[in-house]
Design an enzyme around this catalytic site. Structure first.
Site, mmCIF file in Angstrom:
data_model
loop_
_atom_site.group_PDB
_atom_site.id
_atom_site.type_symbol
_atom_site.label_atom_id
_atom_site.label_comp_id
_atom_site.label_asym_id
_atom_site.label_seq_id
_atom_site.Cartn_x
_atom_site.Cartn_y
_atom_site.Cartn_z
ATOM 1 N N SER A 45 125.488 9.853 110.966
ATOM 2 C CA SER A 45 125.887 8.558 111.529
ATOM 3 C C SER A 45 127.399 8.406 111.631
ATOM 4 O O SER A 45 127.889 7.565 112.386
ATOM 5 C CB SER A 45 125.297 7.405 110.714
ATOM 6 O OG SER A 45 125.887 7.307 109.437
ATOM 7 N N THR A 103 120.434 10.469 106.120
ATOM 8 C CA THR A 103 119.928 10.962 104.850
ATOM 9 C C THR A 103 118.420 10.854 104.727
ATOM 10 O O THR A 103 117.759 11.730 104.161
ATOM 11 C CB THR A 103 120.590 10.178 103.695
ATOM 12 O OG1 THR A 103 122.009 10.372 103.754
ATOM 13 C CG2 THR A 103 120.090 10.647 102.339
ATOM 14 N N THR A 149 123.317 5.457 107.094
ATOM 15 C CA THR A 149 123.791 4.143 106.666
ATOM 16 C C THR A 149 125.235 3.846 107.061
ATOM 17 O O THR A 149 125.609 2.680 107.185
ATOM 18 C CB THR A 149 123.663 3.992 105.139
ATOM 19 O OG1 THR A 149 124.443 5.015 104.487
ATOM 20 C CG2 THR A 149 122.221 4.103 104.699
ATOM 21 N N THR A 167 138.072 -12.835 110.225
ATOM 22 C CA THR A 167 138.589 -12.787 108.864
ATOM 23 C C THR A 167 138.272 -11.468 108.169
ATOM 24 O O THR A 167 137.219 -10.873 108.384
ATOM 25 C CB THR A 167 138.044 -13.948 108.007
ATOM 26 O OG1 THR A 167 138.518 -13.804 106.660
ATOM 27 C CG2 THR A 167 136.522 -13.985 107.994
#
Length: 345
Positions: free
Chosen positions: A58, A13, A89, A278
């Site tokens: 991306s 972007t 991102t 986790t």
């Protein structure tokens, strides 16, 4: 001597502007970056640009692109004081993690950044992220060495270790967070570097080495209540799989049922590396805390401590590419290589 920075545009972007006729967002020519961000002239730095051709969204990121990026930095390493990588991102945390493992003996900043709005829009966060990233990449300590000789991510006034951050928000400017490790720097009126948590080499002057052997035969099994044997089998028995990331509950817990444990044990017994990570954004795996975790440890599952899934994935890619011996791979995965986890046992 004025600092020299190579700006690498991969896509995303931040490098988009609106076509005045079609109103569609299209990449602008980064050779004209000083026209788009004239504030950069005030630095007085030598700023060069390199754009991948074609640039990619991306979401289409692939390990082959990381190899190209690592090779580019290696080729230009002696010509610049730092590197700023402009990246979408969505997979930035994966790419920053990957480069942290692929660049060995790194002694210069490699700063990933991007934006939630295109750099040509009035309310863009792109200019602030871009300008601050360049200033960070050029910053030097009194001894002349870089403040941050690491692969890192700068976003919304915060600088994070690349292999510690995750994308947490798709809509706000605060898109990234580092839940288990402090920020390396904060950008306010001044940029304040948190030197106590930045990794500095014991000896400067080492030659950069790159690791470009990658094996992507890794699966991710995210646990959930009601998970079926068929689903577990489909993931654990994926053709060619060499490693599995087991996304567990809480401090690394999983079902105690024979149905589940027997399947994971068979997977481990046939030489697949199974890493316990986790699902929680904050906190660490501790396979000694609860009986459920102990059961996993007893059948050969290894701890990922507080590593992110993104970092665990690309770390496995890299070390599966480097080694064939199962015990060597396990030892490397459980060793803190680039500050990617905080070992707690």
């Amino acid at each position: 001597m004025k600092p020299s920075i190579l700006i690498i545009y991969t896509g995303g972007t931040i490098g988009m502007k609106q076509d005045p006729e079609t109103l569609a967002l299209v990449p602008f020519n980064f050779e004209n970056i000083l026209d788009e961000v004239p504030e950069l002239k005030k630095f007085g730095y030598r700023l060069d640009t390199y754009s991948f051709d074609p640039v990619i969204d991306s979401s289409d990121m692939h390990p082959s692109f990381w190899i190209d990026l690592a090779n580019l930095i290696n080729k230009q390493y002696d010509n610049y004081d730092g590197f700023v990588v402009l990246h979408g991102t969505d997979t930035m945390a994966f790419s920053a993690s990957a480069l942290s493992f692929m660049l060995k003996n790194l002694e210069k900043p490699v700063v990933f950044t991007g934006s939630q709005l295109p750099i040509g829009m009035l309310r863009t966060d792109g200019k602030e992220n871009f300008i601050s990233s360049i200033e960070i990449a050029a910053a030097r300590r009194p001894d002349g060495h870089p403040f941050v000789p690491e692969v890192c991510v700068f976003f919304d006034s915060q600088l994070f270790r690349g292999n510690r951050c995750i994308k947490i928000n798709a809509e706000n400017f605060t898109a990234f967070e580092s839940p288990n490790y402090p920020a390396l720097a904060q950008a306010g009126i001044h940029i304040k570097f948190n030197e106590s948590v930045i990794h500095y080499p014991e000896h400067w002057g080492r030659k950069l080495k790159i690791h470009t052997e990658i094996d992507t035969n890794v699966a991710i099994l995210k646990l959930f209540p009601g998970i079926t044997p068929q689903y577990i089998d489909a993931v654990l028995n994926t053709d060619g799989v060499r490693a599995v990331i087991l996304e567990t509950f809480g401090a690394g817990n999983a079902p105690m049922s024979e149905m589940f444990l027997s399947r994971v044990k068979k997977c481990v017994d046939r030489g697949v590396v199974v890493v316990n990570v986790t699902q929680c954004a904050m906190g660490s795996v501790d396979m000694s805390a609860y009986a459920n975790g102990v059961a996993l440890k007893n059948i050969g599952v290894i701890s990922g401590y507080d590593i992110t899934t993104e970092s665990a994935l690309v770390k496995l890619f890299c070390f599966l590419g480097c080694y064939n011996d199962i015990e060597t791979i396990k030892n490397r995965i459980m060793t803190n290589i680039r500050g990617e986890f905080s070992k707690n046992d």
